[in-house]
Design a protein around this motif. Structure first.
Motif, PDB file in Angstrom:
ATOM      1  N   GLU A 100     -39.359  18.554  64.162  1.00  0.00           N
ATOM      2  CA  GLU A 100     -38.700  18.811  62.463  1.00  0.00           C
ATOM      3  C   GLU A 100     -38.312  20.137  62.639  1.00  0.00           C
ATOM      4  OE1 GLU A 100     -41.917  17.101  63.139  1.00  0.00           O
ATOM      5  OE2 GLU A 100     -41.201  15.278  62.739  1.00  0.00           O
ATOM      6  N   GLU A 101     -39.381  21.214  63.215  1.00  0.00           N
ATOM      7  CA  GLU A 101     -39.150  22.629  63.055  1.00  0.00           C
ATOM      8  C   GLU A 101     -37.749  22.912  63.935  1.00  0.00           C
ATOM      9  OE1 GLU A 101     -43.622  24.246  62.741  1.00  0.00           O
ATOM     10  OE2 GLU A 101     -42.630  23.968  64.851  1.00  0.00           O
ATOM     11  N   PHE A 102     -37.445  22.289  65.008  1.00  0.00           N
ATOM     12  CA  PHE A 102     -36.517  22.570  65.938  1.00  0.00           C
ATOM     13  C   PHE A 102     -34.970  22.224  65.099  1.00  0.00           C
ATOM     14  CE2 PHE A 102     -33.312  20.315  68.542  1.00  0.00           C
ATOM     15  CZ  PHE A 102     -32.795  21.303  69.357  1.00  0.00           C
ATOM     16  N   SER A 103     -35.254  21.074  64.137  1.00  0.00           N
ATOM     17  CA  SER A 103     -33.830  20.552  63.493  1.00  0.00           C
ATOM     18  C   SER A 103     -33.639  21.465  62.608  1.00  0.00           C
ATOM     19  CB  SER A 103     -34.437  19.269  62.866  1.00  0.00           C
ATOM     20  OG  SER A 103     -33.219  18.983  62.081  1.00  0.00           O
ATOM     21  N   HIS A 104     -34.802  21.807  61.850  1.00  0.00           N
ATOM     22  CA  HIS A 104     -34.715  23.128  60.529  1.00  0.00           C
ATOM     23  C   HIS A 104     -33.934  24.246  61.131  1.00  0.00           C
ATOM     24  CE1 HIS A 104     -35.885  25.655  57.429  1.00  0.00           C
ATOM     25  NE2 HIS A 104     -36.452  26.409  58.240  1.00  0.00           N
ATOM     26  N   TYR A 105     -34.516  24.687  62.332  1.00  0.00           N
ATOM     27  CA  TYR A 105     -33.968  26.278  62.964  1.00  0.00           C
ATOM     28  C   TYR A 105     -32.400  25.874  63.266  1.00  0.00           C
ATOM     29  CZ  TYR A 105     -38.566  28.302  62.571  1.00  0.00           C
ATOM     30  OH  TYR A 105     -39.873  28.868  62.021  1.00  0.00           O
ATOM     31  N   CYS A 106     -32.223  24.738  63.814  1.00  0.00           N
ATOM     32  CA  CYS A 106     -30.777  24.664  64.131  1.00  0.00           C
ATOM     33  C   CYS A 106     -29.892  24.448  62.916  1.00  0.00           C
ATOM     34  CB  CYS A 106     -30.596  23.106  65.004  1.00  0.00           C
ATOM     35  SG  CYS A 106     -31.529  23.438  66.686  1.00  0.00           S
ATOM     36  N   LYS A 107     -30.449  23.919  62.009  1.00  0.00           N
ATOM     37  CA  LYS A 107     -29.658  23.714  60.744  1.00  0.00           C
ATOM     38  C   LYS A 107     -29.220  25.378  60.147  1.00  0.00           C
ATOM     39  CE  LYS A 107     -30.839  19.271  59.403  1.00  0.00           C
ATOM     40  NZ  LYS A 107     -31.474  18.166  58.466  1.00  0.00           N
ATOM     41  N   ARG A 108     -30.316  25.878  59.960  1.00  0.00           N
ATOM     42  CA  ARG A 108     -30.105  27.339  59.578  1.00  0.00           C
ATOM     43  C   ARG A 108     -29.231  28.229  60.709  1.00  0.00           C
ATOM     44  NH1 ARG A 108     -35.781  30.335  58.884  1.00  0.00           N
ATOM     45  NH2 ARG A 108     -34.248  32.024  58.913  1.00  0.00           N
TER      46      ARG A 108
ATOM     47  N   MET B 125     -46.713  36.761  70.056  1.00  0.00           N
ATOM     48  CA  MET B 125     -46.156  36.721  68.783  1.00  0.00           C
ATOM     49  C   MET B 125     -45.762  34.952  68.203  1.00  0.00           C
ATOM     50  SD  MET B 125     -42.473  38.905  67.503  1.00  0.00           S
ATOM     51  CE  MET B 125     -43.212  40.296  67.315  1.00  0.00           C
ATOM     52  N   SER B 126     -45.557  34.814  67.264  1.00  0.00           N
ATOM     53  CA  SER B 126     -45.611  33.569  66.704  1.00  0.00           C
ATOM     54  C   SER B 126     -44.187  33.091  67.312  1.00  0.00           C
ATOM     55  CB  SER B 126     -45.765  33.268  65.358  1.00  0.00           C
ATOM     56  OG  SER B 126     -45.170  32.326  64.699  1.00  0.00           O
ATOM     57  N   PRO B 127     -43.651  31.684  67.723  1.00  0.00           N
ATOM     58  CA  PRO B 127     -42.589  31.353  67.932  1.00  0.00           C
ATOM     59  C   PRO B 127     -41.603  31.259  66.373  1.00  0.00           C
ATOM     60  CG  PRO B 127     -44.034  29.708  68.164  1.00  0.00           C
ATOM     61  CD  PRO B 127     -44.825  30.895  67.899  1.00  0.00           C
ATOM     62  N   HIS B 128     -42.239  31.222  65.393  1.00  0.00           N
ATOM     63  CA  HIS B 128     -41.604  31.066  64.163  1.00  0.00           C
ATOM     64  C   HIS B 128     -41.136  32.746  63.956  1.00  0.00           C
ATOM     65  CE1 HIS B 128     -42.923  27.117  63.653  1.00  0.00           C
ATOM     66  NE2 HIS B 128     -44.183  27.411  64.031  1.00  0.00           N
ATOM     67  N   ILE B 129     -41.901  33.627  64.036  1.00  0.00           N
ATOM     68  CA  ILE B 129     -41.224  34.954  63.821  1.00  0.00           C
ATOM     69  C   ILE B 129     -40.395  35.456  64.807  1.00  0.00           C
ATOM     70  CG2 ILE B 129     -42.314  37.445  63.981  1.00  0.00           C
ATOM     71  CD1 ILE B 129     -44.864  36.360  62.887  1.00  0.00           C
ATOM     72  N   LEU B 130     -40.406  35.074  66.119  1.00  0.00           N
ATOM     73  CA  LEU B 130     -39.344  35.086  66.802  1.00  0.00           C
ATOM     74  C   LEU B 130     -37.870  34.458  66.436  1.00  0.00           C
ATOM     75  CD1 LEU B 130     -41.134  34.635  70.313  1.00  0.00           C
ATOM     76  CD2 LEU B 130     -40.352  36.809  69.141  1.00  0.00           C
ATOM     77  N   ILE B 131     -38.061  33.157  65.968  1.00  0.00           N
ATOM     78  CA  ILE B 131     -36.745  32.767  65.590  1.00  0.00           C
ATOM     79  C   ILE B 131     -36.346  33.326  64.331  1.00  0.00           C
ATOM     80  CG2 ILE B 131     -35.982  30.474  64.797  1.00  0.00           C
ATOM     81  CD1 ILE B 131     -37.936  28.873  66.501  1.00  0.00           C
ATOM     82  N   ASP B 132     -37.337  33.515  63.543  1.00  0.00           N
ATOM     83  CA  ASP B 132     -36.726  33.929  62.063  1.00  0.00           C
ATOM     84  C   ASP B 132     -35.992  35.478  62.355  1.00  0.00           C
ATOM     85  OD1 ASP B 132     -37.708  32.163  60.380  1.00  0.00           O
ATOM     86  OD2 ASP B 132     -39.337  32.954  60.143  1.00  0.00           O
ATOM     87  N   GLN B 133     -36.781  36.179  63.294  1.00  0.00           N
ATOM     88  CA  GLN B 133     -35.956  37.404  63.782  1.00  0.00           C
ATOM     89  C   GLN B 133     -34.706  37.513  64.262  1.00  0.00           C
ATOM     90  OE1 GLN B 133     -38.936  39.517  65.816  1.00  0.00           O
ATOM     91  NE2 GLN B 133     -39.968  40.559  63.837  1.00  0.00           N
ATOM     92  N   ALA B 134     -34.585  36.493  65.102  1.00  0.00           N
ATOM     93  CA  ALA B 134     -33.100  36.164  65.757  1.00  0.00           C
ATOM     94  C   ALA B 134     -32.361  35.615  64.984  1.00  0.00           C
ATOM     95  CB  ALA B 134     -33.475  35.132  66.980  1.00  0.00           C
TER      96      ALA B 134
ATOM     97  N   VAL C 107     -29.531  32.786  70.660  1.00  0.00           N
ATOM     98  CA  VAL C 107     -30.564  32.186  69.487  1.00  0.00           C
ATOM     99  C   VAL C 107     -30.667  30.737  69.886  1.00  0.00           C
ATOM    100  CG1 VAL C 107     -31.014  31.716  67.048  1.00  0.00           C
ATOM    101  CG2 VAL C 107     -29.977  33.983  68.019  1.00  0.00           C
ATOM    102  N   GLN C 108     -29.768  29.812  69.837  1.00  0.00           N
ATOM    103  CA  GLN C 108     -29.598  28.532  70.271  1.00  0.00           C
ATOM    104  C   GLN C 108     -30.370  28.147  71.532  1.00  0.00           C
ATOM    105  OE1 GLN C 108     -25.756  26.774  70.948  1.00  0.00           O
ATOM    106  NE2 GLN C 108     -26.627  24.568  70.680  1.00  0.00           N
ATOM    107  N   GLN C 109     -30.461  29.217  72.507  1.00  0.00           N
ATOM    108  CA  GLN C 109     -30.963  29.072  73.679  1.00  0.00           C
ATOM    109  C   GLN C 109     -32.665  29.343  73.542  1.00  0.00           C
ATOM    110  OE1 GLN C 109     -29.146  31.619  76.448  1.00  0.00           O
ATOM    111  NE2 GLN C 109     -27.748  30.056  77.136  1.00  0.00           N
ATOM    112  N   LEU C 110     -32.904  30.083  72.647  1.00  0.00           N
ATOM    113  CA  LEU C 110     -34.161  30.534  72.148  1.00  0.00           C
ATOM    114  C   LEU C 110     -34.902  29.175  71.561  1.00  0.00           C
ATOM    115  CD1 LEU C 110     -36.722  32.265  71.870  1.00  0.00           C
ATOM    116  CD2 LEU C 110     -35.751  33.057  69.598  1.00  0.00           C
ATOM    117  N   ILE C 111     -34.225  28.696  70.797  1.00  0.00           N
ATOM    118  CA  ILE C 111     -34.711  27.555  69.803  1.00  0.00           C
ATOM    119  C   ILE C 111     -34.890  26.381  70.573  1.00  0.00           C
ATOM    120  CG2 ILE C 111     -34.091  25.929  67.955  1.00  0.00           C
ATOM    121  CD1 ILE C 111     -32.704  28.175  66.448  1.00  0.00           C
TER     122      ILE C 111
END
Length: 63
Positions: free
Chosen positions: A43-51, A1-10, A27-31
């Motif tokens: 950039e994606e790491f920063s984006h997901y942390c901000k979310r 499964m895509s890491p982006h999908i995993l993060i979005d679901q989390a 979720v923070q540990q997953l990211i």
């Protein structure tokens, strides 16, 4: 499964008002793990942390 999908679901799970507050730590540990495994970019790491931060702040304000 895509890491982006995993993060979005989390992130969706954390934003659910009925979820446990400590779920945000998981979720923070997953990211972080996906970033250190180089499956997401800086950039994606920063984006997901901000979310995640925004979700946590909204939960805190709602409490």
């Amino acid at each position: 499964m895509s890491p982006h999908i995993l993060i979005d679901q989390a992130l969706e799970g954390v934003s659910d008002p009925t979820s446990q507050a400590d779920m945000s730590v998981l979720v923070q540990q997953l990211i972080t793990r996906l970033y250190t495994d180089e499956l997401i970019t800086t950039e994606e790491f920063s984006h997901y942390c901000k979310r995640l931060l925004n979700i946590c702040q909204r939960r805190k304000e709602a409490a």
